[in-house]
Design a protein around this motif. Structure first.
Motif, PDB file in Angstrom:
ATOM      1  N   TRP A  77      19.745   0.891  29.912  1.00  0.00           N
ATOM      2  CA  TRP A  77      19.821  -0.747  29.599  1.00  0.00           C
ATOM      3  C   TRP A  77      21.322  -0.899  29.571  1.00  0.00           C
ATOM      4  O   TRP A  77      21.502  -2.235  29.314  1.00  0.00           O
ATOM      5  CB  TRP A  77      19.186  -1.023  28.227  1.00  0.00           C
ATOM      6  CG  TRP A  77      17.928  -0.864  28.273  1.00  0.00           C
ATOM      7  CD1 TRP A  77      16.629  -0.930  29.277  1.00  0.00           C
ATOM      8  CD2 TRP A  77      16.955  -0.848  26.915  1.00  0.00           C
ATOM      9  NE1 TRP A  77      15.576  -0.839  28.645  1.00  0.00           N
ATOM     10  CE2 TRP A  77      15.415  -0.647  27.386  1.00  0.00           C
ATOM     11  CE3 TRP A  77      17.179  -0.532  25.799  1.00  0.00           C
ATOM     12  CZ2 TRP A  77      14.395  -0.540  26.453  1.00  0.00           C
ATOM     13  CZ3 TRP A  77      16.325  -0.383  24.738  1.00  0.00           C
ATOM     14  CH2 TRP A  77      15.003  -0.268  25.401  1.00  0.00           C
ATOM     15  N   GLY A  78      22.221  -0.238  30.199  1.00  0.00           N
ATOM     16  CA  GLY A  78      23.616  -0.656  30.363  1.00  0.00           C
ATOM     17  C   GLY A  78      24.657  -0.284  29.182  1.00  0.00           C
ATOM     18  O   GLY A  78      25.608  -0.936  29.146  1.00  0.00           O
ATOM     19  N   GLY A  79      23.941   0.630  28.128  1.00  0.00           N
ATOM     20  CA  GLY A  79      24.854   0.790  27.144  1.00  0.00           C
ATOM     21  C   GLY A  79      26.370   1.304  27.507  1.00  0.00           C
ATOM     22  O   GLY A  79      26.352   2.439  28.290  1.00  0.00           O
ATOM     23  N   ARG A  80      27.348   0.948  27.222  1.00  0.00           N
ATOM     24  CA  ARG A  80      28.723   1.433  27.113  1.00  0.00           C
ATOM     25  C   ARG A  80      29.446   1.255  26.201  1.00  0.00           C
ATOM     26  O   ARG A  80      29.741   0.050  25.396  1.00  0.00           O
ATOM     27  CB  ARG A  80      29.489   0.599  28.341  1.00  0.00           C
ATOM     28  CG  ARG A  80      30.730   1.386  28.957  1.00  0.00           C
ATOM     29  CD  ARG A  80      30.506   2.781  29.648  1.00  0.00           C
ATOM     30  NE  ARG A  80      31.787   3.332  30.128  1.00  0.00           N
ATOM     31  CZ  ARG A  80      31.975   4.353  30.734  1.00  0.00           C
ATOM     32  NH1 ARG A  80      30.713   5.041  30.980  1.00  0.00           N
ATOM     33  NH2 ARG A  80      32.926   4.952  31.084  1.00  0.00           N
ATOM     34  N   VAL A  81      30.013   2.437  25.446  1.00  0.00           N
ATOM     35  CA  VAL A  81      30.996   2.135  24.117  1.00  0.00           C
ATOM     36  C   VAL A  81      32.327   1.323  24.434  1.00  0.00           C
ATOM     37  O   VAL A  81      32.790   1.536  25.534  1.00  0.00           O
ATOM     38  CB  VAL A  81      31.225   3.698  23.557  1.00  0.00           C
ATOM     39  CG1 VAL A  81      30.067   4.230  23.417  1.00  0.00           C
ATOM     40  CG2 VAL A  81      32.305   4.481  24.563  1.00  0.00           C
ATOM     41  N   VAL A  82      32.717   0.831  23.466  1.00  0.00           N
ATOM     42  CA  VAL A  82      33.782  -0.050  23.635  1.00  0.00           C
ATOM     43  C   VAL A  82      34.951   0.469  22.646  1.00  0.00           C
ATOM     44  O   VAL A  82      35.855  -0.190  22.643  1.00  0.00           O
ATOM     45  CB  VAL A  82      33.354  -1.504  23.416  1.00  0.00           C
ATOM     46  CG1 VAL A  82      32.359  -1.997  24.368  1.00  0.00           C
ATOM     47  CG2 VAL A  82      32.838  -1.684  21.836  1.00  0.00           C
ATOM     48  N   VAL A  83      34.806   1.275  21.820  1.00  0.00           N
ATOM     49  CA  VAL A  83      35.764   2.036  21.158  1.00  0.00           C
ATOM     50  C   VAL A  83      35.681   3.663  21.357  1.00  0.00           C
ATOM     51  O   VAL A  83      34.698   4.086  21.742  1.00  0.00           O
ATOM     52  CB  VAL A  83      35.734   1.664  19.810  1.00  0.00           C
ATOM     53  CG1 VAL A  83      35.759   0.422  19.347  1.00  0.00           C
ATOM     54  CG2 VAL A  83      34.209   2.216  19.196  1.00  0.00           C
ATOM     55  N   PRO A  84      36.842   4.205  21.019  1.00  0.00           N
ATOM     56  CA  PRO A  84      36.660   5.692  21.355  1.00  0.00           C
ATOM     57  C   PRO A  84      36.100   6.391  20.305  1.00  0.00           C
ATOM     58  O   PRO A  84      35.570   6.081  19.294  1.00  0.00           O
ATOM     59  CB  PRO A  84      38.336   6.220  20.911  1.00  0.00           C
ATOM     60  CG  PRO A  84      39.196   5.020  20.874  1.00  0.00           C
ATOM     61  CD  PRO A  84      38.288   3.690  20.729  1.00  0.00           C
ATOM     62  N   THR A  85      34.888   7.045  21.236  1.00  0.00           N
ATOM     63  CA  THR A  85      33.555   7.583  20.592  1.00  0.00           C
ATOM     64  C   THR A  85      33.658   9.254  20.886  1.00  0.00           C
ATOM     65  O   THR A  85      33.519   9.662  22.036  1.00  0.00           O
ATOM     66  CB  THR A  85      32.492   7.012  21.181  1.00  0.00           C
ATOM     67  OG1 THR A  85      32.456   5.568  20.885  1.00  0.00           O
ATOM     68  CG2 THR A  85      31.163   7.581  20.216  1.00  0.00           C
ATOM     69  N   SER A  86      33.484   9.964  19.488  1.00  0.00           N
ATOM     70  CA  SER A  86      33.266  11.406  19.759  1.00  0.00           C
ATOM     71  C   SER A  86      31.838  11.750  19.306  1.00  0.00           C
ATOM     72  O   SER A  86      31.222  10.995  18.815  1.00  0.00           O
ATOM     73  CB  SER A  86      34.339  12.140  18.807  1.00  0.00           C
ATOM     74  OG  SER A  86      34.144  11.716  17.684  1.00  0.00           O
TER      75      SER A  86
END
Length: 577
Positions: free
Chosen positions: A224-233
């Motif tokens: 559904w187009g999810g994309r993280v917008v902050v650094p994510t581990s």
């Protein structure tokens, strides 16, 4: 009937609305669904819990609240999808982890169950009753008259959204983003937050494979187009991605576990795959607002690093990563970080590294949902690994998001700083208390051992170095496997330093990406009867997760066992004396 001859009925605050009825399963002890409930059967597998062996499916589960792992939300989601969830849950305190699992089930799959919170006085009256009904802000025995007109609000909607927040809820953003924002705002309202805040980074615990629902949820968000917008581990997953074939783990489950991880990586998360993100470069600074899940990581971030995070449930972590927004609540707020209980630790001379997990476990039992401050350790000088071991064990038995140790942790330079000057109840911990914990982990001594399991949470490079020193010049018993779980980052460091080669020459094996709460057979040998660990966390969860007997020892005791082929013959000298 209660003591006045009346059937039970009481008003309740509803965390999730709905109506349900079923036989009552009551416990005055909180339960971690992760490591405590089998998502494929609904049976309680936590050997230390009063409900051990009972099935939750269709029952009204009443307990003070959850505890332990943030992954409880994922287990509950899988139970709901499998049709094995409780009919309803009744708590005596607000509970986020399990509530979030129901919210995700509602938002994504259109399935739900009611969650009610009773006043502690009313909750205590449930013990001994046979069945309950939950409906319209009332919890009552079938046949009783429900309480009406006295519904208690579970939250006050004071949440003020910015123009950008409203945009994240709209159709102008990818569906994954708007879904994530709906979940974030629902939880913010339950937490009583007045606003949302930006976070500097996210650590996602929801990347573990619990079952088909966890994979489906991750792939839906990515699709559904999810994309993280902050650094994510990313937390430890259920498989060593590079070596699962040579390790011989189940190919169907291994591919599914790898696919969950890949979905999160497609959304932009870094493939760090560690339950100890505080060991990575870029760990947060003191005072920095972050959103970490994984219970030990949350406790370490708040307590040792002085960063600010709530104990975020699995799935809420990725929702925050997709939006960059989190509730301004819990440990993000100064006053919510102060101690609520004093735990005084008596002097114990000669203690070894086993002291810290034993102490953490006992402190968690004394402070199941309150932030403690420990006194008596002002000159203890624990290492980062000692604090890691303490925090992981503490997070196993407590739902609290942090602890303070006077003279040790950054927000407790003095007793007054940790408490804010408040007068608090005081409990004590003696040598006898820790000996009792040790004996609960070790009901017998000197038993044959087939596996020494190290790295829960993931071993650090320093711990690997200490392990190599303890193994140097010695020979591993041929009937004992010694396996260490580490992050990719740590493994790279010990390869470069030569420590890995030295340990492998002793006969140690390494598993990357996964940790002991997630590994699959035959990493835990199917024929093994007994596992020895130096982790208080795995000593608690291991029996339910592995189906094996698990014992506990210091790191030196674990190495002795790997050499001799048997567990230590007695408690450590510092504890027995």
């Amino acid at each position: 009937m209660d003591e006045e001859g009346r059937a039970f009925a009481a008003s309740a605050a509803m965390l999730v609305d709905g109506r349900a009825e079923g036989p009552l399963l009551f416990s005055d002890t909180g339960l971690s669904f992760w490591g405590g409930v089998d998502p494929e059967t609904g049976i309680v597998i936590d050997h230390a819990h009063p409900l051990h062996g009972l099935c939750l499916a269709g029952a009204v589960l009443a307990m003070p609240g959850g505890r332990g792992s943030c992954t409880g939300s994922a287990v509950l989601l899988q139970l709901i999808v499998n049709g094995l969830a409780p009919a309803a849950m009744v708590f005596s305190q607000r509970e986020d982890i399990l509530t979030l699992g129901v919210i995700v089930a509602e938002e994504v799959y259109g399935r739900s169950l009611p969650i009610a919170v009773l006043h502690p006085r009313d909750f205590a009256r449930l013990q001994g009753r046979k069945s309950l009904r939950v409906e319209k802000g009332s919890v009552f025995e079938p046949g009783a008259t429900p309480v009406t007109g006295h519904e208690v609000s579970a939250s006050t909607d004071r949440l003020a959204l910015t123009e950008r927040d409203r945009e994240l809820l709209s159709a102008s953003v990818p569906h994954a983003t708007s879904l994530a924002m709906r979940i974030v705002t629902r939880m913010a309202r339950l937490d009583g937050a007045e606003r949302l805040i930006d976070v500097a980074q996210v650590h996602v615990d929801g990347c573990i494979y619990i079952g088909p629902a966890s994979l489906d949820f991750a792939e839906k968000l990515a699709g559904w187009g999810g994309r993280v917008v902050v650094p994510t581990s990313l937390n430890a997953i259920s498989v060593d991605q590079a070596r699962w074939r040579e390790q011989g783990t189940d190919p169907v489950r291994s591919r599914a576990a790898s696919a969950v991880a890949d979905a999160y990586v497609r959304m932009g998360a870094a493939p760090t795959f560690t339950c100890a993100p505080y060991q990575l470069d870029g760990a947060p600074d003191r005072g920095e607002d972050i959103a970490w899940a994984e219970s030990n990581a949350v406790v370490y971030a708040n307590s040792v690093l002085g960063a600010r995070t709530m104990k975020y449930p699995d799935f809420l972590d990725i929702c925050i990563a997709l939006t960059g927004r989190a509730p301004h609540a819990g440990c993000h707020i100064d006053e919510n970080r102060k101690a609520q209980l004093v735990v005084d630790v008596e002097p114990m001379a000669g203690r070894d590294d086993s002291f810290w997990p034993l102490l953490g476990y006992q402190v968690g039992l004394l402070a199941p949902n309150t932030i403690p401050v420990l006194t008596g350790l002002e000159t203890a000088a624990p290492s980062d690994d000692d604090l890691k071991a303490f925090g992981a064990a503490f997070a196993t038995t407590s739902a609290a998001p942090m602890f303070h140790i006077v003279g040790v942790t950054p927000e407790a330079p003095t007793f007054e700083a940790a408490t804010g000057g408040a007068t608090l109840p005081i409990l004590t911990i003696s040598r006898a208390d820790l000996l009792a914990v040790w004996r609960s982990f070790n009901p017998a001594v000197g038993e044959p051992v087939e596996l020494v399991a190290l790295g829960n949470p993931h071993f650090s490079a320093d711990e690997c170095r200490t392990l190599a020193e303890l193994c140097r010049g010695r020979k591993r018993h041929p009937g004992v496997a010694l396996t260490v779980t580490v992050s990719r980052s740590t493994y790279g460091r010990i390869i470069e330093s030569g420590i890995a080669v030295e340990l492998e020459a002793f006969g140690a094996t390494f598993v990357r990406d996964a940790c002991w709460c997630t590994v699959m057979p035959p990493i835990v040998p199917p024929a093994a009867r007994l596992i020895l660990t130096n982790s208080g966390k795995y000593a608690h969860y291991g029996p339910g997760l592995s189906g094996k007997e698990v014992r506990f020892a210091s790191l030196a005791g674990c190495v002795d066992a790997a050499v001799l082929g048997r567990c230590p013959d007695a408690p450590p000298a510092w504890l027995a004396g």
